[in-house]
Design a protein around this motif. Sequence first.
Motif, PDB file in Angstrom:
ATOM      1  N   ASP A   1      -5.155  -1.074  -5.707  1.00  0.00           N
ATOM      2  CA  ASP A   1      -4.745  -2.459  -5.923  1.00  0.00           C
ATOM      3  C   ASP A   1      -5.509  -3.101  -7.071  1.00  0.00           C
ATOM      4  O   ASP A   1      -4.941  -3.903  -7.820  1.00  0.00           O
TER       5      ASP A   1
ATOM      6  N   GLU B   1      -3.910  -0.154  10.626  1.00  0.00           N
ATOM      7  CA  GLU B   1      -2.551  -0.695  10.608  1.00  0.00           C
ATOM      8  C   GLU B   1      -1.603  -0.015  11.591  1.00  0.00           C
ATOM      9  O   GLU B   1      -0.691  -0.645  12.118  1.00  0.00           O
TER      10      GLU B   1
ATOM     11  N   ASP C   1       0.831  -1.194   0.000  1.00  0.00           N
ATOM     12  CA  ASP C   1       0.000   0.000   0.000  1.00  0.00           C
ATOM     13  C   ASP C   1       0.871   1.252   0.000  1.00  0.00           C
ATOM     14  O   ASP C   1       1.702   1.456   0.877  1.00  0.00           O
TER      15      ASP C   1
ATOM     16  N   ARG D   1      -0.836 -11.556   3.249  1.00  0.00           N
ATOM     17  CA  ARG D   1      -1.122 -10.197   3.679  1.00  0.00           C
ATOM     18  C   ARG D   1      -2.625 -10.025   3.849  1.00  0.00           C
ATOM     19  O   ARG D   1      -3.415 -10.868   3.441  1.00  0.00           O
ATOM     20  N   ALA D   2      -2.985  -8.901   4.483  1.00  0.00           N
ATOM     21  CA  ALA D   2      -4.383  -8.502   4.641  1.00  0.00           C
ATOM     22  C   ALA D   2      -5.210  -9.620   5.272  1.00  0.00           C
ATOM     23  O   ALA D   2      -4.823 -10.202   6.272  1.00  0.00           O
ATOM     24  N   ILE D   3      -6.344  -9.962   4.659  1.00  0.00           N
ATOM     25  CA  ILE D   3      -7.256 -10.931   5.279  1.00  0.00           C
ATOM     26  C   ILE D   3      -6.640 -12.322   5.315  1.00  0.00           C
ATOM     27  O   ILE D   3      -6.959 -13.139   6.190  1.00  0.00           O
TER      28      ILE D   3
ATOM     29  N   SER E   1      -4.834 -12.418   8.555  1.00  0.00           N
ATOM     30  CA  SER E   1      -5.770 -12.443   9.684  1.00  0.00           C
ATOM     31  C   SER E   1      -6.386 -13.823   9.859  1.00  0.00           C
ATOM     32  O   SER E   1      -6.558 -14.302  10.987  1.00  0.00           O
TER      33      SER E   1
ATOM     34  N   ARG F   1      -7.856   3.227   8.598  1.00  0.00           N
ATOM     35  CA  ARG F   1      -6.769   2.258   8.496  1.00  0.00           C
ATOM     36  C   ARG F   1      -6.310   1.880   9.903  1.00  0.00           C
ATOM     37  O   ARG F   1      -5.752   2.709  10.620  1.00  0.00           O
TER      38      ARG F   1
ATOM     39  N   ARG G   1     -11.414  -0.742   8.721  1.00  0.00           N
ATOM     40  CA  ARG G   1     -10.836  -1.841   7.940  1.00  0.00           C
ATOM     41  C   ARG G   1      -9.946  -2.667   8.852  1.00  0.00           C
ATOM     42  O   ARG G   1      -9.100  -2.122   9.561  1.00  0.00           O
TER      43      ARG G   1
ATOM     44  N   PRO H   1     -10.300  -6.536   4.121  1.00  0.00           N
ATOM     45  CA  PRO H   1      -9.521  -6.201   2.925  1.00  0.00           C
ATOM     46  C   PRO H   1      -9.086  -7.425   2.121  1.00  0.00           C
ATOM     47  O   PRO H   1      -8.938  -8.517   2.649  1.00  0.00           O
ATOM     48  N   MET H   2      -8.917  -7.194   0.833  1.00  0.00           N
ATOM     49  CA  MET H   2      -8.330  -8.178  -0.082  1.00  0.00           C
ATOM     50  C   MET H   2      -9.079  -9.509  -0.095  1.00  0.00           C
ATOM     51  O   MET H   2      -8.472 -10.578  -0.196  1.00  0.00           O
TER      52      MET H   2
ATOM     53  N   ASP I   1      -4.464  -4.670   7.406  1.00  0.00           N
ATOM     54  CA  ASP I   1      -4.140  -4.843   5.988  1.00  0.00           C
ATOM     55  C   ASP I   1      -2.632  -4.764   5.760  1.00  0.00           C
ATOM     56  O   ASP I   1      -2.156  -3.997   4.945  1.00  0.00           O
TER      57      ASP I   1
END
Length: 595
Positions: free
Chosen positions: A468, A311, A133, A371-373, A376, A309, A345, A404-405, A348
């Motif tokens: 993205d 993050e 990102d 990465r992202a989801i 998680s 965000r 969100r 995300p994603m 991510d």
Amino acid sequence: MTDSGKNKIPLDTFLIGIGASPGISIGETHSVNRERVRAVERPIAAEEIPFEVNAFLEAVQQSKMQLEEVKAAVSDRQLAEHLYIIDTHLLILEDQMLIDSTLELIRNEQINAQGALKRTLRRFREVFERIEDEYLRERGSDIDSIGERLLRNLLGEGQQAIAGLDRKVVVVAHDLSPADTMQMEKEQIIGFVTDVGGRTSHTAILARSMGIPAVIGLENITALVKEPTPVIIDGSHGTVILNPSDETFREYLKKKQNYDYLEKELLSYRELASETRDGHHVALRGNVELPDEIPLVLAQGAEGIGLFRSEFLFLNRRIPPGEQEQFEVYKDILEKMAPNPVTIRTLDVGGDKFVPEINLADEANPAMGLRAIRFSLKERRLFHIQLRAILRASAFGPARIMFPMISGVAELRACRECLEKARAELAAEGVAFAAELPVGIMIETPSAALVADMLAQEADFFSIGTNDLIQYCLAVDRGNEHVAYLYEPMHPGILRALRMICQAARDKGIPVAMCGEMAGDPLYLLVLLGLGIDELSMNAPGIPRVKRVLRQVTREDGEQLLARLSSLPTAQDVSRLLEEEMGKRFPELFAPMPI
């Protein structure tokens, strides 16, 4: 305006960089030395270790004192809504990873403080460079800024002041820190240009918020300008003109007058409804990183947060934030934004970028890795903690959660299962949370676009992450200078993907938002209106400009333009027609870029 006999730079020397902050400034350059200091690593004897440790710790304290002084000065100048940036830098200076890693290198490797700091900063920078990102990746510039301040204090090197000038100038520097920018007096500093920098850096964001035109990433502007030089900078187009001719001066003076008039007009749009001439409403919301940004978001007339965000709660720390810490941050932002909604969100970022105890191997292609989801769903414990925190905070304001994603229905179902588990757990504990919590997904992968009709059956809303989505659909790394030219938001394939996503949402009666860069660019507003986008989320300063365009068109205008664009075979054809159409409708906003 010009004095070609005195100045060796040829008349009308045009340079192209990155337009970091819109607007036109006409004046004379003032060079400020912001060249990076050079850290030299050397081995030290055991008896030197205490001295080097103390030198480093004193540099940390000195850096904190300097930033506190900046905060005090900024408060006097009523820029309090931006103080979160300085607070972020102060938090970095208190970060135990930064301090402990440097001290460990001094003690264990027996190297001097500047060498140890250099190694630590390199490790931090490598973390950010792997982040896909762009907005998050640019946060690495904050590490650079703090590192530079620490090194200068370690070496006892002063820094040329940027405030207190006695005339209006355009500052020329290799780079500028957020603290530099915050100390700028608009009465003296009417613009700045730099060799390096990114559009989403805190320095660029501050310049936009303060209304100071800026062009960055010029690579060699400091090498060209060695003495005061007449200059014009056009931050809207990323253009710099050194030693402009009289004709060029007159042309840009007229452009500046038109731009300044338009900016004053835009102020009146902040409180107006975000709807078209035929009464169609499009929610304009803000993209937010920290709760301290909310005053700016509200001041620009945002109808809530379309992208928060999360993050930054996780980056650059040894231990991930606990449930209570996250809950308090989410609760704070929901209370401040109420009654407007906040879309949170979930994390991510890839796990190797913030959780040291999870030892993930370096990935050859992190953009398509864990990465992202995906991360998680692999690290369920961390995901569970975040979901519990968001649910608890939902009792304090209208919250929405966004994953995300997402690449398909299976991932969305897995996320919902995790959410239901957290919900059931909190209910059993008697902890309050909102009965209704809309669950949305970011559409940013080609597979999600292709199965949007299926995803729409199980999501409460879509949010299109164009940054993205475009990159993945076109197989283009926009950070790669060799192929960045292929990054085309108006590629016919992208238009078709967007139509597919929006149609799927309409068929199932769910709203569709957009939170990528396209959302905040008024050039694309008519196209997005034609697609049927319900919500646009952007950096706060862009809201009045988008609203101005929105209020002067109809939904039918957008549908008709989209139909014309959809028949064209190339991105160049689409962009050309779009720019022509928007230039005719809004010549004051979309004047052709100078050649």
